[in-house]
Every structure is written in C-alpha cells, then in structure tokens.
Design a protein around this motif. Structure first.
Motif, PDB file in Angstrom:
ATOM      1  N   ALA A  95       0.849  -1.188   0.000  1.00 46.28           N
ATOM      2  CA  ALA A  95       0.000   0.000   0.000  1.00 46.28           C
ATOM      3  C   ALA A  95       0.880   1.231   0.000  1.00 46.28           C
ATOM      4  O   ALA A  95       1.826   1.323   0.761  1.00 46.28           O
ATOM      5  CB  ALA A  95      -0.890  -0.012   1.241  1.00 46.28           C
ATOM      6  N   SER A  96       0.557   2.167  -0.856  1.00 46.36           N
ATOM      7  CA  SER A  96       1.387   3.368  -0.914  1.00 46.36           C
ATOM      8  C   SER A  96       0.550   4.615  -1.127  1.00 46.36           C
ATOM      9  O   SER A  96       0.857   5.435  -1.955  1.00 46.36           O
ATOM     10  CB  SER A  96       2.415   3.231  -2.025  1.00 46.36           C
ATOM     11  N   HIS A 142      -4.303  -4.865   3.437  1.00 44.97           N
ATOM     12  CA  HIS A 142      -3.647  -4.889   2.127  1.00 44.97           C
ATOM     13  C   HIS A 142      -2.391  -5.754   2.181  1.00 44.97           C
ATOM     14  O   HIS A 142      -2.208  -6.656   1.357  1.00 44.97           O
ATOM     15  CB  HIS A 142      -3.306  -3.444   1.729  1.00 44.97           C
ATOM     16  N   GLU A 143      -1.533  -5.488   3.144  1.00 37.71           N
ATOM     17  CA  GLU A 143      -0.273  -6.230   3.251  1.00 37.71           C
ATOM     18  C   GLU A 143      -0.506  -7.700   3.615  1.00 37.71           C
ATOM     19  O   GLU A 143       0.173  -8.590   3.110  1.00 37.71           O
ATOM     20  CB  GLU A 143       0.664  -5.570   4.260  1.00 37.71           C
ATOM     21  N   ASN A 144      -1.466  -7.954   4.482  1.00 41.92           N
ATOM     22  CA  ASN A 144      -1.777  -9.343   4.848  1.00 41.92           C
ATOM     23  C   ASN A 144      -2.327 -10.120   3.661  1.00 41.92           C
ATOM     24  O   ASN A 144      -2.088 -11.328   3.547  1.00 41.92           O
ATOM     25  CB  ASN A 144      -2.727  -9.397   6.039  1.00 41.92           C
ATOM     26  N   ALA A 145      -3.060  -9.453   2.772  1.00 38.38           N
ATOM     27  CA  ALA A 145      -3.555 -10.121   1.561  1.00 38.38           C
ATOM     28  C   ALA A 145      -2.385 -10.570   0.697  1.00 38.38           C
ATOM     29  O   ALA A 145      -2.380 -11.689   0.164  1.00 38.38           O
ATOM     30  CB  ALA A 145      -4.475  -9.186   0.781  1.00 38.38           C
ATOM     31  N   HIS A 146      -1.366  -9.710   0.568  1.00 42.98           N
ATOM     32  CA  HIS A 146      -0.158 -10.101  -0.180  1.00 42.98           C
ATOM     33  C   HIS A 146       0.488 -11.320   0.470  1.00 42.98           C
ATOM     34  O   HIS A 146       0.823 -12.299  -0.202  1.00 42.98           O
ATOM     35  CB  HIS A 146       0.873  -8.971  -0.186  1.00 42.98           C
ATOM     36  N   LYS A 147       0.666 -11.248   1.765  1.00 46.61           N
ATOM     37  CA  LYS A 147       1.362 -12.302   2.508  1.00 46.61           C
ATOM     38  C   LYS A 147       0.610 -13.631   2.412  1.00 46.61           C
ATOM     39  O   LYS A 147       1.210 -14.683   2.179  1.00 46.61           O
ATOM     40  CB  LYS A 147       1.513 -11.872   3.977  1.00 46.61           C
ATOM     41  N   VAL A 179       6.618 -14.328  -0.225  1.00 49.88           N
ATOM     42  CA  VAL A 179       6.495 -12.982   0.329  1.00 49.88           C
ATOM     43  C   VAL A 179       7.258 -12.933   1.649  1.00 49.88           C
ATOM     44  O   VAL A 179       7.029 -13.749   2.532  1.00 49.88           O
ATOM     45  CB  VAL A 179       5.015 -12.583   0.540  1.00 49.88           C
ATOM     46  N   GLY A 180       8.146 -11.963   1.739  1.00 49.47           N
ATOM     47  CA  GLY A 180       8.957 -11.813   2.946  1.00 49.47           C
ATOM     48  C   GLY A 180       8.250 -10.985   4.003  1.00 49.47           C
ATOM     49  O   GLY A 180       7.019 -10.884   4.031  1.00 49.47           O
ATOM     50  N   SER A 181       9.038 -10.369   4.837  1.00 50.15           N
ATOM     51  CA  SER A 181       8.465  -9.594   5.945  1.00 50.15           C
ATOM     52  C   SER A 181       7.785  -8.327   5.435  1.00 50.15           C
ATOM     53  O   SER A 181       8.100  -7.809   4.371  1.00 50.15           O
ATOM     54  CB  SER A 181       9.551  -9.239   6.953  1.00 50.15           C
ATOM     55  N   ILE A 182       6.877  -7.861   6.224  1.00 48.96           N
ATOM     56  CA  ILE A 182       6.123  -6.652   5.909  1.00 48.96           C
ATOM     57  C   ILE A 182       6.698  -5.503   6.726  1.00 48.96           C
ATOM     58  O   ILE A 182       6.989  -5.667   7.911  1.00 48.96           O
ATOM     59  CB  ILE A 182       4.630  -6.839   6.256  1.00 48.96           C
ATOM     60  N   THR A 183       6.873  -4.366   6.086  1.00 51.15           N
ATOM     61  CA  THR A 183       7.302  -3.166   6.813  1.00 51.15           C
ATOM     62  C   THR A 183       6.217  -2.099   6.646  1.00 51.15           C
ATOM     63  O   THR A 183       5.572  -2.020   5.605  1.00 51.15           O
ATOM     64  CB  THR A 183       8.649  -2.616   6.291  1.00 51.15           C
ATOM     65  N   GLU A 221       4.833  -2.117   2.812  1.00 55.52           N
ATOM     66  CA  GLU A 221       5.290  -2.905   1.676  1.00 55.52           C
ATOM     67  C   GLU A 221       5.787  -4.258   2.159  1.00 55.52           C
ATOM     68  O   GLU A 221       6.165  -4.425   3.313  1.00 55.52           O
ATOM     69  CB  GLU A 221       6.375  -2.185   0.876  1.00 55.52           C
ATOM     70  N   ALA A 222       5.730  -5.195   1.230  1.00 52.32           N
ATOM     71  CA  ALA A 222       6.243  -6.535   1.486  1.00 52.32           C
ATOM     72  C   ALA A 222       7.160  -6.898   0.335  1.00 52.32           C
ATOM     73  O   ALA A 222       6.876  -6.560  -0.820  1.00 52.32           O
ATOM     74  CB  ALA A 222       5.093  -7.532   1.581  1.00 52.32           C
TER      75      ALA A 222
END
Length: 195
Positions: A7-8, A54-59, A66-70, A87-88
């Motif tokens: 998400a940006s 949003h980020e959890n959907a990517h993960k 998919v690596g860690s989320i920041t 971002e992930a």
C-alpha cells in the motif's frame, strides 16, 4: 529479482490551524481529544486497518515467496502509531533451468500482487513483470517439449525406417525365392521336356 508490493497511498493530512501545521502531541494527563483530533484518530485507525489488510492479503496469497512486511507509521494525536503505508518484499525471480516451476511460481506471484481489494500501482507493476516472466517460461517450456517431440519422432522414425528396411528385405527375399523357385521349376520343366 525481489520486488516490493504494498500500500502506498498518501497519509492523511494533519489539521491545519492558520498558517502553521499542527503537529501531533501526546496529551499527557488529558483524556479527551478535541473533535478535530478525534476525527483524525478515526481516519488514522481506518487507514491502519486498510494498510494492514492490504499487506496481509499479499502475505496470505504469496506464501513463502512474500517476505516480511514493513510499515510506514504516523503518530496520531492520541500518541499511538498508525500504519499509513506499507510494503512486502516478494521473490519474483524465475526458477533457473525449470520453466514449469517458474510458471507455477509466477502464478503465485501474480495472485499475491493482485490479492488486495485495491492493488497499488506498484502491485500492478510486479504482476506485469511476473506475467512477462511467466510468458517467457511458457515459451521455453514449449520449445523444450517441441525438441523432445522432435527427438522422439526422430527415434521413432529411425525405428520406422529400420522396420521398413526389414520389410523391404523380406520382400526382396520372397522375390528371390520366387525367382529361384521359378528357375528351378523351369529347369525341371526343361529337363522333363528333353527326356
């Protein structure tokens, strides 16, 4: 190739008072926020939930790729940190020497990039890049299969040619045997006629 997805969107603007931007402060000893601050906290909470979803959907969709989320955070007027962007990292590199595995991996990367309800422009860019890698892998796989088919046909054709050669040899032998039989018959007939 490791790409970023996430998400940006722009963070919510802090309230402006006059010509000065009001900076968030922790209200020490005060339990109440102004109506304006309460509104800002509600906006930050909503944004935080949106970014984390949003980020959890990517993960979730990307699994091990998919690596860690920041998260980019902003401190609200209540002193708490809220995610306003994130971002992930996603591994979108092809699997070397294995186009079938690359195709499977790129399918997952595409799903992961487009998993959120509202993918960002970066998410679309990652999905396009993965789609291109998938197409290249599909072309490589098609070429490998074509070569395998050509080799199998060449081997099969070689076997077919060998079988045809044997069949022709058998036919020639039959003709020769028939010719020898005819010669023998004619010779026998000539002997009989002379006698």
């Amino acid at each position: 190739m490791v790409s970023s997805i996430g998400a940006s969107l722009s963070p919510p603007a802090l309230p402006v008072q006059g010509n000065n931007v009001r900076t968030p402060t922790v209200l020490s000893g005060q339990n109440e926020l102004t109506e304006e601050e309460e509104k800002q906290v509600q906006e930050l909470k909503a944004r935080d939930q949106e970014v984390r979803a949003h980020e959890n959907a990517h993960k979730t969709a990307g699994g091990g790729y998919v690596g860690s989320i920041t998260y980019d955070t902003q401190t609200g007027p209540d002193g708490r940190e809220y995610a306003i962007g994130g971002e992930a990292q996603i591994d979108a590199s092809p699997v070397s020497g294995n186009p079938e595995a690359t195709i499977r991996k790129m399918d997952i990367v595409i799903r992961a990039a487009l998993a959120p309800t509202e993918p960002s422009s970066q998410d679309y860019a990652v999905a396009r890049s993965a789609q291109q890698a998938r197409l290249e892998a599909q072309e490589e796989l098609t070429e490998q299969r074509r070569e395998e088919t050509d080799n199998a046909n060449a081997d099969g054709a070689g076997g077919l040619l060998s079988n045809l050669a044997l069949l022709n040899e058998e036919r020639q032998n039959e003709r020769l045997n028939t010719s020898y039989a005819n010669v023998s018959y004619n010779a026998a007939a000539n002997i009989t006629q002379r006698a």
